[in-house]
Design an enzyme around this catalytic site. Structure first.
Site, PDB file in Angstrom:
ATOM      1  CB  THR A 252      -0.993   0.011   1.187  1.00  0.00           C
ATOM      2  OG1 THR A 252      -1.794  -1.113   1.074  1.00  0.00           O
ATOM      3  CG2 THR A 252      -1.887   1.147   1.255  1.00  0.00           C
ATOM      4  CG  PHE A 254       0.035   4.688   3.599  1.00  0.00           C
ATOM      5  CD1 PHE A 254      -0.889   4.769   4.376  1.00  0.00           C
ATOM      6  CD2 PHE A 254       0.566   3.408   3.472  1.00  0.00           C
ATOM      7  CE1 PHE A 254      -1.476   3.592   4.992  1.00  0.00           C
ATOM      8  CE2 PHE A 254       0.026   2.103   3.831  1.00  0.00           C
ATOM      9  CZ  PHE A 254      -1.144   2.422   4.830  1.00  0.00           C
TER      10      PHE A 254
END
Length: 369
Positions: A252, A254
């Site tokens: 992921t 960010f």
């Protein structure tokens, strides 16, 4: 389904009443009402809004952040960094990776984190923008445009899911699994292999760590949670299986958000994020992207989102009036705004874009997730 902010926080059985109250206060996330109460108190005060003394603001954030601020954050006074979810969430781990030794502050929703930064309850926020398996987090693209925060960095976090349950619970007792919808989808094949002899119910909840918290607090012996190993430590759960994600390359990305932009520099690996809109017409998007191609600027991301202010555009195409979706285009490219090449590209884009905003120019995360 549950709302994280409505839950009491589970305490280990060995904790005293005083320790239980202290832990519950420490784990309580920022909610929308808490921001509104701050605003009412501040507006009623006779002094200026959000004074540094009243809100304990880090003095270094009253000026634009520099590259040194970002790179040397571990040596600065402890920053308060907002993330969405409850303690033990993958977002909390990403906040600690982006700002080592920070005070990670849980927030109820993505929008709560944005508002907490703007209201100076926290210094900055770390929020997800895209996942290698699940794709873009569209809500945060919309919030980037709605709020006036700046992207000051990025961090990539490898997501490692674990199957958690109460101590003493075995696979045979589990009839349902709770987690965030994306986490459930990312572990679908592994769950099927682990529970081959039963129909396992999947229950979607607000976040991964919240699922672990919910099971611990309600003493659910027929349920398991997909969450991080830290969530197991925090809520007194056992890890029945580790690394249960179907694809091991589950990463992921960010974004690090602050009230002030950093000062971009040349000669360093930088990324710039922009959002723009265009008039309807053949080849208009090609023309927009060509301003980067002709200057050898590499695009790493392009995302389109319908405009919230004007979702439909009515045009006369010669055959009558036609309706089109009006789109915003989010683009990331590998260059610093300190480079003349980037400035020239954006000045060229301004000649025919109906709207253009630079969301941030910031160092790329070139480390392994």
């Amino acid at each position: 389904m549950y709302l994280a902010h409505s839950l009491q926080h589970p305490i280990r059985q060995s904790a005293t009443p005083h320790e239980s109250q202290s832990m519950a206060r420490r784990l309580r996330p920022i909610t929308v009402p808490s921001i509104e109460r701050l605003r009412r108190r501040t507006n009623a005060a006779s002094n200026s809004l959000f004074t540094a003394r009243a809100l304990k603001i880090n003095a270094s954030l009253t000026r634009p952040l520099t590259i040194s601020d970002v790179n040397n954050s571990a040596n600065c006074p402890k920053l308060r960094v907002a993330y969405q979810g409850v303690p033990g969430a993958h977002s909390e781990a990403a906040a600690g990776k982006a700002y080592p030794n920070c005070e990670a502050v849980p927030c109820e929703f993505f929008e709560t984190a944005f508002e907490a930064v703007e209201a100076r309850l926290v210094d900055c926020a770390v929020l997800p923008i895209e996942n290698s398996l699940g794709g873009s987090i569209h809500r945060n693209y919309d919030l980037l445009l709605r709020h006036n925060l700046h992207i000051v960095g990025e961090v990539q976090h490898a997501v490692r899911h674990c199957l958690l349950a109460l101590p003493g619970v075995n696979f045979e007792e589990i009839n349902r699994v709770l987690s965030h919808p994306q986490a459930l989808a990312q572990c679908e094949h592994t769950l099927t292999k682990l529970f081959t002899n039963k129909v396992l119910v999947r229950e979607a909840v607000d976040d991964t760590a919240g699922a672990a918290q919910y099971i611990a607090f309600n003493n659910l012996r027929d349920a398991a949670a997909i969450a991080s190993s830290r969530a197991a430590d925090l809520y007194g759960l056992n890890i029945l299986a580790s690394d249960i994600q179907d694809d091991q390359d589950n990463v992921t990305r960010f974004l690090m958000l602050a009230r002030e932009p950093i000062i971009p520099r040349s000669g360093k690996q930088f990324k710039t994020s922009i959002v723009f809109s265009l008039e309807e017409g053949p080849g208009v998007l090609f023309k927009a992207l060509a301003v980067f191609a002709m200057r050898d600027i590499n695009l790493t991301k392009i995302e389109s989102r319908p405009s919230k202010k004007r979702p439909l555009r009515i045009c006369d195409d010669g055959n009558g009036r036609s309706k089109y979706f009006d789109y915003l285009f989010y683009v990331d490219f590998e260059a610093s705004m300190a480079d003349s090449n980037s400035s020239n590209a954006l000045n060229h884009l301004k000649e025919f874009a109906t709207f253009l905003r630079v969301l941030g120019s910031y160092p790329m995360d070139v480390n392994q997730p």
